[in-house]
Design a protein around this motif. Sequence first.
Motif, PDB file in Angstrom:
ATOM      1  N   SER A 121       0.832  -1.156   0.106  1.00  0.00           N
ATOM      2  CA  SER A 121      -0.008  -0.064  -0.002  1.00  0.00           C
ATOM      3  C   SER A 121       0.940   1.119   0.208  1.00  0.00           C
ATOM      4  N   TYR A 122       0.255   2.191  -0.597  1.00  0.00           N
ATOM      5  CA  TYR A 122       1.112   3.562  -0.886  1.00  0.00           C
ATOM      6  C   TYR A 122       0.350   4.682  -0.325  1.00  0.00           C
ATOM      7  N   LYS A 123       1.230   5.369   0.429  1.00  0.00           N
ATOM      8  CA  LYS A 123       0.531   6.918   0.751  1.00  0.00           C
ATOM      9  C   LYS A 123       1.454   8.077   0.355  1.00  0.00           C
ATOM     10  N   TYR A 124       0.868   8.927  -0.467  1.00  0.00           N
ATOM     11  CA  TYR A 124       1.367  10.081  -1.081  1.00  0.00           C
ATOM     12  C   TYR A 124       1.181  11.277  -0.027  1.00  0.00           C
ATOM     13  N   GLY A 125       2.158  12.165  -0.127  1.00  0.00           N
ATOM     14  CA  GLY A 125       1.866  13.438   0.577  1.00  0.00           C
ATOM     15  C   GLY A 125       2.436  13.236   2.132  1.00  0.00           C
ATOM     16  N   TRP A 126       3.134  14.276   2.302  1.00  0.00           N
ATOM     17  CA  TRP A 126       3.757  14.264   3.738  1.00  0.00           C
ATOM     18  C   TRP A 126       3.342  15.416   4.952  1.00  0.00           C
ATOM     19  N   GLN A 127       2.830  14.874   5.971  1.00  0.00           N
ATOM     20  CA  GLN A 127       2.462  15.708   7.138  1.00  0.00           C
ATOM     21  C   GLN A 127       3.720  15.842   8.026  1.00  0.00           C
ATOM     22  N   PRO A 128       4.037  17.162   8.093  1.00  0.00           N
ATOM     23  CA  PRO A 128       5.197  17.548   8.742  1.00  0.00           C
ATOM     24  C   PRO A 128       5.191  17.081  10.433  1.00  0.00           C
ATOM     25  N   ASP A 129       4.101  16.757  10.928  1.00  0.00           N
ATOM     26  CA  ASP A 129       3.964  16.362  12.262  1.00  0.00           C
ATOM     27  C   ASP A 129       3.811  15.086  12.417  1.00  0.00           C
ATOM     28  N   GLU A 130       4.036  14.193  11.418  1.00  0.00           N
ATOM     29  CA  GLU A 130       4.163  12.631  11.422  1.00  0.00           C
ATOM     30  C   GLU A 130       5.656  12.268  11.706  1.00  0.00           C
TER      31      GLU A 130
END
Length: 149
Positions: A121-130
């Motif tokens: 599975s793939y997740k695109y995009g990034w959240q700086p707080d992760e």
Amino acid sequence: MSKVFEDYFSELQADMVSIAVEYVENQAEQVFVYCSFRARVIYGDVFYKINGKVCRKHKVNEALRPGQTPVDADPDRQGAMLRIINKDIEALRKLCAEYKREMPAVIKIIYNAETNRLNASYKYGWQPDEDEDELFRAWFAEEQAKAGQ
């Protein structure tokens, strides 16, 4: 027939699984590989399901049954495995750049040794707080819960 982007991408994922399977000497029912490339930081880690127990790479021997061959879980060997996985993540990044494709921020690979099937599975995009370690630990806890642990 010449190879296409998807062929190269699949080969790199298979290489990650292969080194993780080799680490436990083919004694896992399932192999879980976590990969991320976010904010130019590479992060890779692995955990396993062995004899119905979900365990981290440094605790694989605790999941073995009597008579099964103990795994050499030396920290240097674990580090060597993760370095190979991280090189594969970097190779994925370069491949995506070469083919002008978006690099997934997170890839979760599950290899089922019994069926010889790999699902990702793939997740695109990034959240700086992760936080990568927290995301990995959450996936590990989720799989432990599925296994009834």
